[in-house]
Design a protein around this motif. Sequence first.
Motif, PDB file in Angstrom:
ATOM      1  N   CYS A  97      -6.408   1.145  49.234  1.00 58.59           N
ATOM      2  CA  CYS A  97      -6.545   0.679  47.857  1.00 58.59           C
ATOM      3  C   CYS A  97      -6.417  -0.761  47.841  1.00 58.59           C
ATOM      4  N   ALA A  98      -7.599  -1.317  47.291  1.00 57.02           N
ATOM      5  CA  ALA A  98      -7.444  -2.846  47.476  1.00 57.02           C
ATOM      6  C   ALA A  98      -7.707  -3.216  45.828  1.00 57.02           C
ATOM      7  N   ALA A  99      -6.678  -4.294  45.722  1.00 51.03           N
ATOM      8  CA  ALA A  99      -6.388  -4.987  44.207  1.00 51.03           C
ATOM      9  C   ALA A  99      -7.098  -6.244  44.326  1.00 51.03           C
ATOM     10  N   SER A 100      -7.798  -6.494  42.968  1.00 47.28           N
ATOM     11  CA  SER A 100      -8.644  -7.777  42.976  1.00 47.28           C
ATOM     12  C   SER A 100      -8.641  -8.226  41.517  1.00 47.28           C
ATOM     13  N   GLY A 101      -9.074  -9.159  41.138  1.00 53.73           N
ATOM     14  CA  GLY A 101      -9.038  -9.812  39.983  1.00 53.73           C
ATOM     15  C   GLY A 101      -8.130 -10.897  39.626  1.00 53.73           C
ATOM     16  N   SER A 102      -7.614 -11.099  38.616  1.00 54.49           N
ATOM     17  CA  SER A 102      -6.629 -12.055  37.929  1.00 54.49           C
ATOM     18  C   SER A 102      -5.096 -11.739  38.533  1.00 54.49           C
ATOM     19  N   ILE A 103      -4.851 -11.834  39.749  1.00 50.11           N
ATOM     20  CA  ILE A 103      -3.439 -11.554  40.474  1.00 50.11           C
ATOM     21  C   ILE A 103      -2.859 -12.817  40.629  1.00 50.11           C
ATOM     22  N   PHE A 104      -1.677 -13.132  39.793  1.00 52.10           N
ATOM     23  CA  PHE A 104      -0.997 -13.917  40.337  1.00 52.10           C
ATOM     24  C   PHE A 104       0.204 -13.665  41.366  1.00 52.10           C
ATOM     25  N   SER A 105       0.683 -12.301  41.119  1.00 53.18           N
ATOM     26  CA  SER A 105       1.525 -11.687  41.832  1.00 53.18           C
ATOM     27  C   SER A 105       1.594 -10.519  41.902  1.00 53.18           C
ATOM     28  N   LEU A 106       1.977  -9.727  43.117  1.00 61.07           N
ATOM     29  CA  LEU A 106       1.557  -8.422  43.274  1.00 61.07           C
ATOM     30  C   LEU A 106       2.785  -7.763  43.653  1.00 61.07           C
ATOM     31  N   TYR A 107       3.476  -6.803  42.880  1.00 59.24           N
ATOM     32  CA  TYR A 107       4.776  -6.365  43.368  1.00 59.24           C
ATOM     33  C   TYR A 107       4.629  -4.909  43.750  1.00 59.24           C
ATOM     34  N   GLY A 108       5.224  -3.941  43.212  1.00 55.46           N
ATOM     35  CA  GLY A 108       5.480  -2.561  43.927  1.00 55.46           C
ATOM     36  C   GLY A 108       3.765  -1.884  43.927  1.00 55.46           C
ATOM     37  N   MET A 109       3.537  -1.101  44.971  1.00 57.37           N
ATOM     38  CA  MET A 109       2.129  -0.361  45.019  1.00 57.37           C
ATOM     39  C   MET A 109       2.474   1.102  45.304  1.00 57.37           C
ATOM     40  N   GLY A 110       1.588   1.757  45.187  1.00 54.08           N
ATOM     41  CA  GLY A 110       1.860   3.108  45.686  1.00 54.08           C
ATOM     42  C   GLY A 110       0.793   4.143  45.443  1.00 54.08           C
ATOM     43  N   TRP A 111       0.988   5.508  45.535  1.00 52.24           N
ATOM     44  CA  TRP A 111       0.079   6.563  45.557  1.00 52.24           C
ATOM     45  C   TRP A 111       0.896   7.900  44.533  1.00 52.24           C
ATOM     46  N   TYR A 112       0.164   8.398  43.510  1.00 50.68           N
ATOM     47  CA  TYR A 112       0.340   9.644  43.319  1.00 50.68           C
ATOM     48  C   TYR A 112      -0.882  10.624  43.576  1.00 50.68           C
ATOM     49  N   ARG A 113      -0.571  11.710  43.153  1.00 54.35           N
ATOM     50  CA  ARG A 113      -1.727  12.743  43.571  1.00 54.35           C
ATOM     51  C   ARG A 113      -1.751  13.645  42.390  1.00 54.35           C
ATOM     52  N   GLN A 114      -2.897  14.332  41.789  1.00 54.15           N
ATOM     53  CA  GLN A 114      -2.878  15.290  41.095  1.00 54.15           C
ATOM     54  C   GLN A 114      -3.850  16.255  41.465  1.00 54.15           C
ATOM     55  N   ALA A 115      -3.552  17.521  41.387  1.00 57.37           N
ATOM     56  CA  ALA A 115      -4.472  18.679  41.868  1.00 57.37           C
ATOM     57  C   ALA A 115      -4.782  19.351  40.486  1.00 57.37           C
ATOM     58  N   PRO A 116      -5.900  20.110  40.333  1.00 58.81           N
ATOM     59  CA  PRO A 116      -6.291  20.723  39.193  1.00 58.81           C
ATOM     60  C   PRO A 116      -5.225  21.820  38.550  1.00 58.81           C
ATOM     61  N   GLY A 117      -4.865  21.707  37.486  1.00 56.85           N
ATOM     62  CA  GLY A 117      -4.128  22.355  36.673  1.00 56.85           C
ATOM     63  C   GLY A 117      -2.525  22.002  36.966  1.00 56.85           C
ATOM     64  N   LYS A 118      -2.233  20.993  37.783  1.00 54.26           N
ATOM     65  CA  LYS A 118      -0.873  20.485  38.058  1.00 54.26           C
ATOM     66  C   LYS A 118      -0.567  19.301  37.503  1.00 54.26           C
ATOM     67  N   GLN A 119       0.631  18.727  37.584  1.00 50.29           N
ATOM     68  CA  GLN A 119       1.054  17.664  36.828  1.00 50.29           C
ATOM     69  C   GLN A 119       0.878  16.544  38.134  1.00 50.29           C
ATOM     70  N   ARG A 120       0.666  15.251  37.565  1.00 49.86           N
ATOM     71  CA  ARG A 120       0.423  14.161  38.765  1.00 49.86           C
ATOM     72  C   ARG A 120       1.832  14.067  39.362  1.00 49.86           C
ATOM     73  N   GLU A 121       1.830  13.845  40.487  1.00 51.04           N
ATOM     74  CA  GLU A 121       3.249  13.863  41.435  1.00 51.04           C
ATOM     75  C   GLU A 121       3.408  12.566  42.320  1.00 51.04           C
ATOM     76  N   LEU A 122       4.263  12.012  42.253  1.00 52.24           N
ATOM     77  CA  LEU A 122       4.710  10.970  43.336  1.00 52.24           C
ATOM     78  C   LEU A 122       4.312  11.044  44.660  1.00 52.24           C
ATOM     79  N   VAL A 123       3.577  10.335  45.326  1.00 50.29           N
ATOM     80  CA  VAL A 123       3.498  10.645  46.814  1.00 50.29           C
ATOM     81  C   VAL A 123       4.207   9.667  47.858  1.00 50.29           C
TER      82      VAL A 123
END
Length: 121
Positions: free
Chosen positions: A22-48
């Motif tokens: 996952c690449a971030a681009s654009g107007s970035i002065f400082s980048l802090y925490g990053m991460g991943w979530y996932r969402q399966a059909p019919g389920k809530q989004r969950e932290l990975v």
Amino acid sequence: QVQLVETGGGLVQPGGSLRLSCAASGSIFSLYGMGWYRQAPGKQRELVATISRRGTTHHAVPVRGRFTISRDNAKNTVYLQMNSLNPEDTANYLCYADVQVSESGTSKTYWGQGTQVTVSS
């Protein structure tokens, strides 16, 4: 202002591996925490997994020992190495980043569009 683009998803057999980026681009002065979530059909989004700017990581229990999050601050990119995949890992994987867009501004969370991971034989 800020764009996040995920790559690396696809179809993989049970027991296989994938590496998401996952690449971030654009107007970035400082980048802090990053991460991943996932969402399966019919389920809530969950932290990975999450990773701080200094590299402190957290992995959710269902993926602990199989997935590894990492980042390259020079490239504004976060990775998710996924090993020993099983059908329960099938989901749309979304990355996020906490970004400060200017020296005087506060940080805001941005999201990518997601990349589909399908684990099936």
